[in-house]
Design a protein around this motif. Structure first.
Motif, mmCIF file in Angstrom:
data_model
loop_
_atom_site.group_PDB
_atom_site.id
_atom_site.type_symbol
_atom_site.label_atom_id
_atom_site.label_comp_id
_atom_site.label_asym_id
_atom_site.label_seq_id
_atom_site.Cartn_x
_atom_site.Cartn_y
_atom_site.Cartn_z
ATOM 1 N N ASP A 39 0.828 -1.210 0.000
ATOM 2 C CA ASP A 39 0.000 0.000 0.000
ATOM 3 C C ASP A 39 0.862 1.260 0.000
ATOM 4 O OD1 ASP A 39 -2.345 -1.514 0.036
ATOM 5 O OD2 ASP A 39 -2.340 -1.614 2.232
ATOM 6 N N GLY A 40 1.945 1.232 -0.746
ATOM 7 C CA GLY A 40 2.814 2.394 -0.867
ATOM 8 C C GLY A 40 3.745 2.619 0.311
ATOM 9 N N LYS A 41 3.754 1.706 1.283
ATOM 10 C CA LYS A 41 4.627 1.838 2.452
ATOM 11 C C LYS A 41 5.603 0.674 2.481
ATOM 12 C CE LYS A 41 1.122 4.223 5.083
ATOM 13 N NZ LYS A 41 0.305 4.248 6.268
ATOM 14 N N PRO A 42 6.862 0.952 2.825
ATOM 15 C CA PRO A 42 7.861 -0.119 2.852
ATOM 16 C C PRO A 42 7.613 -1.124 3.981
ATOM 17 C CG PRO A 42 8.912 2.036 2.828
ATOM 18 C CD PRO A 42 7.459 2.258 3.053
ATOM 19 N N HIS A 43 7.732 -2.374 3.649
ATOM 20 C CA HIS A 43 7.686 -3.468 4.621
ATOM 21 C C HIS A 43 9.031 -4.174 4.528
ATOM 22 C CE1 HIS A 43 5.845 -7.501 6.042
ATOM 23 N NE2 HIS A 43 6.452 -6.862 7.001
ATOM 24 N N ILE A 44 9.808 -4.078 5.599
ATOM 25 C CA ILE A 44 11.170 -4.595 5.591
ATOM 26 C C ILE A 44 11.262 -5.787 6.537
ATOM 27 C CG2 ILE A 44 13.578 -4.037 6.079
ATOM 28 C CD1 ILE A 44 12.744 -1.062 5.488
ATOM 29 N N LYS A 45 11.625 -6.933 5.972
ATOM 30 C CA LYS A 45 11.837 -8.141 6.763
ATOM 31 C C LYS A 45 13.330 -8.411 6.798
ATOM 32 C CE LYS A 45 7.782 -10.948 6.297
ATOM 33 N NZ LYS A 45 7.279 -12.254 5.879
ATOM 34 N N ALA A 46 13.845 -8.631 7.984
ATOM 35 C CA ALA A 46 15.271 -8.911 8.121
ATOM 36 C C ALA A 46 15.468 -10.122 9.019
ATOM 37 C CB ALA A 46 16.003 -7.706 8.696
ATOM 38 N N SER A 47 16.438 -10.934 8.659
ATOM 39 C CA SER A 47 16.785 -12.109 9.448
ATOM 40 C C SER A 47 18.265 -12.014 9.808
ATOM 41 C CB SER A 47 16.509 -13.373 8.640
ATOM 42 O OG SER A 47 16.916 -14.505 9.357
ATOM 43 N N VAL A 48 18.533 -12.064 11.103
ATOM 44 C CA VAL A 48 19.900 -11.935 11.595
ATOM 45 C C VAL A 48 20.256 -13.194 12.377
ATOM 46 C CG1 VAL A 48 21.448 -10.550 13.017
ATOM 47 C CG2 VAL A 48 19.598 -9.443 11.775
ATOM 48 N N LYS A 49 21.322 -13.841 11.983
ATOM 49 C CA LYS A 49 21.793 -15.039 12.684
ATOM 50 C C LYS A 49 23.131 -14.716 13.330
ATOM 51 C CE LYS A 49 19.414 -18.311 9.698
ATOM 52 N NZ LYS A 49 18.312 -18.517 10.581
ATOM 53 N N LEU A 50 23.216 -14.975 14.625
ATOM 54 C CA LEU A 50 24.418 -14.642 15.383
ATOM 55 C C LEU A 50 24.896 -15.842 16.185
ATOM 56 C CD1 LEU A 50 23.136 -11.260 16.845
ATOM 57 C CD2 LEU A 50 24.724 -11.542 14.947
ATOM 58 N N GLU A 51 26.191 -15.887 16.415
ATOM 59 C CA GLU A 51 26.780 -16.879 17.312
ATOM 60 C C GLU A 51 27.451 -16.127 18.442
ATOM 61 O OE1 GLU A 51 29.409 -19.735 15.635
ATOM 62 O OE2 GLU A 51 27.900 -20.503 14.263
ATOM 63 N N GLY A 52 27.368 -16.685 19.628
ATOM 64 C CA GLY A 52 27.960 -16.018 20.769
ATOM 65 C C GLY A 52 28.796 -16.944 21.622
ATOM 66 N N ASP A 53 29.612 -16.332 22.440
ATOM 67 C CA ASP A 53 30.427 -17.035 23.424
ATOM 68 C C ASP A 53 30.043 -16.540 24.802
ATOM 69 O OD1 ASP A 53 31.824 -18.166 21.335
ATOM 70 O OD2 ASP A 53 33.559 -16.853 21.531
ATOM 71 N N ILE A 54 30.106 -17.405 25.784
ATOM 72 C CA ILE A 54 29.912 -16.989 27.169
ATOM 73 C C ILE A 54 31.271 -16.540 27.692
ATOM 74 C CG2 ILE A 54 29.226 -17.695 29.479
ATOM 75 C CD1 ILE A 54 27.458 -19.838 28.168
ATOM 76 N N VAL A 55 31.390 -15.270 28.010
ATOM 77 C CA VAL A 55 32.660 -14.750 28.490
ATOM 78 C C VAL A 55 32.706 -14.805 30.004
ATOM 79 C CG1 VAL A 55 34.185 -12.741 28.532
ATOM 80 C CG2 VAL A 55 32.910 -13.284 26.470
ATOM 81 N N SER A 56 31.622 -14.373 30.644
ATOM 82 C CA SER A 56 31.565 -14.464 32.103
ATOM 83 C C SER A 56 30.111 -14.479 32.534
ATOM 84 C CB SER A 56 32.292 -13.289 32.754
ATOM 85 O OG SER A 56 31.577 -12.096 32.522
ATOM 86 N N ILE A 57 29.876 -15.044 33.695
ATOM 87 C CA ILE A 57 28.536 -15.085 34.284
ATOM 88 C C ILE A 57 28.669 -14.615 35.720
ATOM 89 C CG2 ILE A 57 26.633 -16.573 34.991
ATOM 90 C CD1 ILE A 57 27.269 -18.337 32.591
ATOM 91 N N GLN A 58 27.857 -13.632 36.077
ATOM 92 C CA GLN A 58 27.984 -13.068 37.414
ATOM 93 C C GLN A 58 27.098 -13.756 38.434
ATOM 94 O OE1 GLN A 58 27.510 -8.888 36.808
ATOM 95 N NE2 GLN A 58 29.304 -8.779 35.529
#
Length: 129
Positions: A11-30
Motif C-alpha cells: 500500500d505504498g509503504k515499505p515493509h522490511i523483513k530482516a533475518s539476523v543469525k548470530l553466534e555467541g560465546d559466554i565470556v563471564s557469568i555473574q
C-alpha cells in the motif's frame, strides 16, 4: 552470517523483513547459575535474542525519525525498478519514515568462550541458588 533482508511495498509503504543469525560465546557469568549446561543455555539464547531484537528496532525507529536509510534497505528495493525515473518516482526517503520492520534474530551459543566451568557457591552441589 550476513543479515538477509527483503523489502516490499505494501500500500505504498515499505515493509522490511530482516533475518539476523548470530553466534555467541559466554565470556563471564555473574550469577552462580550454570548457564553453560543444556538446561539454561536455551534461556540465555532466548534472552539474548529478545534484547538484540529490541535494540535493533530502537535503532531502526531512530533512522525513520531522522529520515536516513543508513542500513541501505532502499538498495534492495531499487533493484526491482528497471528505469531510473521509475525509481525516482518512488521517493524512497519520503516513504521510508512509514516503514514497518519485521526483525527475526536467531542467537546460538556454541562455545563457552573464556569460561571453563561455573564455580558453585558454598553449600550447593547443583549450582542453583
Amino acid at each position: 552470517r550476513v543479515p538477509v533482508h527483503k523489502v516490499t511495498l505494501v500500500d505504498g509503504k515499505p515493509h522490511i523483513k530482516a533475518s539476523v543469525k548470530l553466534e555467541g560465546d559466554i565470556v563471564s557469568i555473574q550469577s552462580a547459575l550454570n548457564y553453560e549446561s543444556l538446561k539454561y543455555l536455551p534461556i540465555l539464547e532466548k534472552t539474548a535474542e529478545e534484547f538484540i531484537k529490541a535494540e535493533m528496532l530502537k535503532m531502526l525507529d531512530k533512522t525513520r525519525e531522522m529520515n536516513a536509510d543508513v542500513c541501505g534497505f532502499g538498495r534492495a528495493l531499487k533493484k526491482k525498478y528497471l528505469l531510473w525515473d521509475d525509481w525516482m518516482n518512488v521517493n524512497w526517503l519520503d516513504i521510508y519514515k512509514d516503514a514497518r520492520f519485521d526483525i527475526d534474530v536467531d542467537v546460538k551459543i556454541r562455545r563457552t568462550g573464556l569460561m571453563v566451568k561455573t564455580i558453585e557457591p558454598k553449600g550447593s552441589s547443583t549450582g542453583e541458588v
